[in-house]
Motif scaffolding. Structure first.
Motif, PDB file in Angstrom:
ATOM      1  N   UNK A 541       0.840  -1.202   0.000  1.00  0.00           N
ATOM      2  CA  UNK A 541       0.000   0.000   0.000  1.00  0.00           C
ATOM      3  C   UNK A 541       0.876   1.254   0.000  1.00  0.00           C
ATOM      4  N   UNK A 542       1.948   1.209   0.802  1.00  0.00           N
ATOM      5  CA  UNK A 542       2.855   2.351   0.865  1.00  0.00           C
ATOM      6  C   UNK A 542       3.548   2.570  -0.478  1.00  0.00           C
ATOM      7  N   UNK A 543       3.947   1.453  -1.105  1.00  0.00           N
ATOM      8  CA  UNK A 543       4.591   1.544  -2.423  1.00  0.00           C
ATOM      9  C   UNK A 543       3.613   2.109  -3.456  1.00  0.00           C
ATOM     10  N   UNK A 544       2.347   1.638  -3.408  1.00  0.00           N
ATOM     11  CA  UNK A 544       1.326   2.119  -4.331  1.00  0.00           C
ATOM     12  C   UNK A 544       1.108   3.615  -4.143  1.00  0.00           C
ATOM     13  N   UNK A 545       1.044   4.047  -2.892  1.00  0.00           N
ATOM     14  CA  UNK A 545       0.844   5.464  -2.614  1.00  0.00           C
ATOM     15  C   UNK A 545       2.012   6.296  -3.158  1.00  0.00           C
ATOM     16  N   UNK A 546       3.230   5.770  -2.996  1.00  0.00           N
ATOM     17  CA  UNK A 546       4.414   6.473  -3.486  1.00  0.00           C
ATOM     18  C   UNK A 546       4.396   6.583  -5.010  1.00  0.00           C
TER      19      UNK A 546
END
Length: 550
Positions: A541-546
């Motif tokens: 999720x963090x990677x997607x947000x980035x």
């Protein structure tokens, strides 16, 4: 741009209405969710052949409809006008219906058309690139066309093609005229005979009908005399003739008018009737005196009719057709008789056409050769962005001394993806993953020159990943500034770079499987990117947000 796509009862889609945006659009979803049906529907509207298996089970028909906003696409408007298809100049509506029996109907702005016309429109509407759609890039003809697009020499190439066609046509005419002198002499003799024969007859339009009328009168002259004499006798010559009776009735009317003056108008009418009968008698007498029973005159008419019939058997079904044949034959005869003069004219015209062709071809060559290094440099820059850090790309030329449809040379793209390896043609060097990126680099280099408004990339990003995937997404986004770009992708980096994202989902409703399409935004889009990265773990999720923030 494509403003609307509506699909009904095709494969896994029961009913779908899609309003895509401008720019770069990513289409994502699980493997097998039905993303390919979007592509298949558009291919149907490009005139692709299909069969009844595409119609959803249980449905009588399946259909696909697309609405394009034309804006300033004058080429499409001209194509529509040439087919007399009504258009408001703003929208183009394509629709195709496939029945469960396998038949197909297609419509453009409500007017029925054939698949060939759909394909013609499709060439100007949509450019499709999938895992197996790069074969054209291996063709040197296609590579030459791409170079012309970049060089701005498409119109110059067309000028050369037109000049070459004229040059070839003139040479062919001269060869035909020169090749068979004996045949020309035989035709000249035949045409001379035909022209003399028709000319000697001195035919006139409408003459046959007049001859037939005179022949009928001449053939029945005796009977006409007899009937005319009987008629004159009954009207004026016999004691019981009409005029004698009218004289008697005139006296009676006169007596009546003396007794009752109101009957005087009847006297005037009676007088008028008498005068008309006398006029009839005069006309018949005059007609009878003019009747000819001369056998020589009759024979002359019959001979003239025989002449007309003989010419009709040879040259046409009427005098008018014979006269048309006569004029055509005179023109052909004149052309043959002026053969030597025409040969001189052709020699002069061929020399002029050849000069024009060579001049146009040389100018085309100059434009190509001036732009080839620039195109090589531009594509090399894009290829470095796509992970080919030390690759080499160049454009070479194969001379065509005699000239061809392409011009006086064919372009060939040479590519060396790895340092230290010799450059070779694309067919022998590039792998499937590499050729996809070469295609993307070419499209990026030609973005401003490419006139096709809609580009579709179907998993063109296969066999790439990591940082290269980021660059692929960036290139797609740049293309989206000049085109409406659709990309069916499994790469989260590519999907995240899109200006909008749609997800295809396979569901079961009422015991039946169907595919749906919906736009994802905000957190929902973030979750979809996370799914593509491997799941909804915090790290994904963090990677997607980035990725989305980037």
């Amino acid at each position: 741009m494509l403003a609307l796509l509506r699909i009904k009862n095709l494969a896994l889609v029961e009913e779908l209405e899609w309003h895509p945006h401008a720019g770069f659009i990513a289409v994502t979803g699980e493997t097998g969710a039905g993303k390919s049906i979007i592509l298949g529907a558009l291919q149907l509207l490009l005139g692709e052949r299909t069969d009844r298996s595409i119609v959803r089970s249980g449905a009588e028909t399946g259909s696909v409809e697309a609405v394009y906003h034309l804006k300033s696409n004058t080429v499409l408007r001209e194509i529509l006008e040439a087919q007399s298809i009504e258009s408001d100049g703003e929208e183009l509506i394509l629709r195709r219906v496939i029945t469960s029996s396998g038949t197909s109907k297609q419509f453009v702005n409500g007017s029925p058309c054939n698949l060939g016309f759909l394909r013609e429109l499709g060439e100007h509407l949509l450019d499709l690139h999938g895992p197996h759609d790069h074969q054209s890039l291996f063709s040197r003809d296609e590579q030459t066309r791409l170079l012309d697009s970049y060089a701005g020499s498409v119109n110059q190439h067309q000028e050369y093609v037109d000049a070459r066609k004229k040059f070839i046509a003139l040479k062919t005419e001269r060869e035909t005229l020169f090749s068979d002198e004996q045949a020309a002499k035989r035709e000249q003799e035949m045409l001379s005979h035909q022209v003399r024969e028709i000319e000697a007859a001195a035919l006139k339009a409408g003459e046959e009908e007049e001859l037939i009328r005179h022949h009928r009168i001449a053939s029945n002259a005796q009977r006409l005399h007899e009937v005319s004499a009987q008629l004159v006798a009954k009207l004026s010559e016999s004691d019981a003739s009409v005029l004698n009776h009218l004289a008697e009735t005139a006296k009676l009317l006169k007596d009546l008018a003396k007794l009752d003056p109101t009957l005087e108008p009847l006297m005037e009418q009676h007088t008028s009737a008498t005068l008309q009968i006398e006029e009839i008698v005069s006309e018949i007498s005059s007609y009878t005196s003019q009747l000819e029973s001369d056998p020589k005159h009759n024979q002359m008419i019959e001979e003239r009719l025989d002449t007309v019939q003989n010419l009709k058997r040879k040259y046409g079904s009427s005098i008018e057709e014979i006269l048309i044949y006569f004029e055509d034959s005179k023109a052909r005869l004149e052309k043959i008789e002026n053969r030597d003069e025409r040969l001189k004219e052709l020699d002069s015209a061929i020399a002029s056409a050849e000069t024009h062709c060579v001049k146009a071809g040389r100018k085309l060559s100059e434009m190509r050769k001036a732009s080839a290094p620039k195109l090589s440099k531009t594509i090399s820059t894009h290829l470095r962005d796509l992970g080919f850090l030390k690759s080499e790309f160049s454009v070479t030329f194969e001379p065509l001394p005699e000239g061809g449809v392409a011009g006086f040379e064919l372009a060939e793209f040479l590519f060396a993806p790895n340092p230290g390896e010799p450059a070779g043609n694309l067919r022998s060097i590039a792998s499937s993953g590499e050729i996809s990126r070469v295609m993307l680099a070419l499209k990026s280099a030609l973005a401003r020159q490419d006139k096709i408004p809609v580009l579709i990339f179907d998993e063109i990003d296969a066999n790439v990943g990591g940082e290269i995937a980021n660059h692929v997404g960036e290139k797609m986004r740049e293309l989206g500034k000049h085109h409406q770009v659709f990309c069916i992708t499994h790469l989260p980096q590519v999907a995240a770079a899109a200006s909008s994202q749609f997800v295809v989902v396979k569901e079961i409703q009422g015991g039946r499987t169907l595919s749906t399409l919906r736009e994802v935004r905000g957190e929902e889009r973030q979750d979809e990117i996370a799914r593509m990265l491997g799941g909804k773990k915090p790290s994904a999720v963090a990677h997607a947000k980035a990725l989305l923030n980037a």
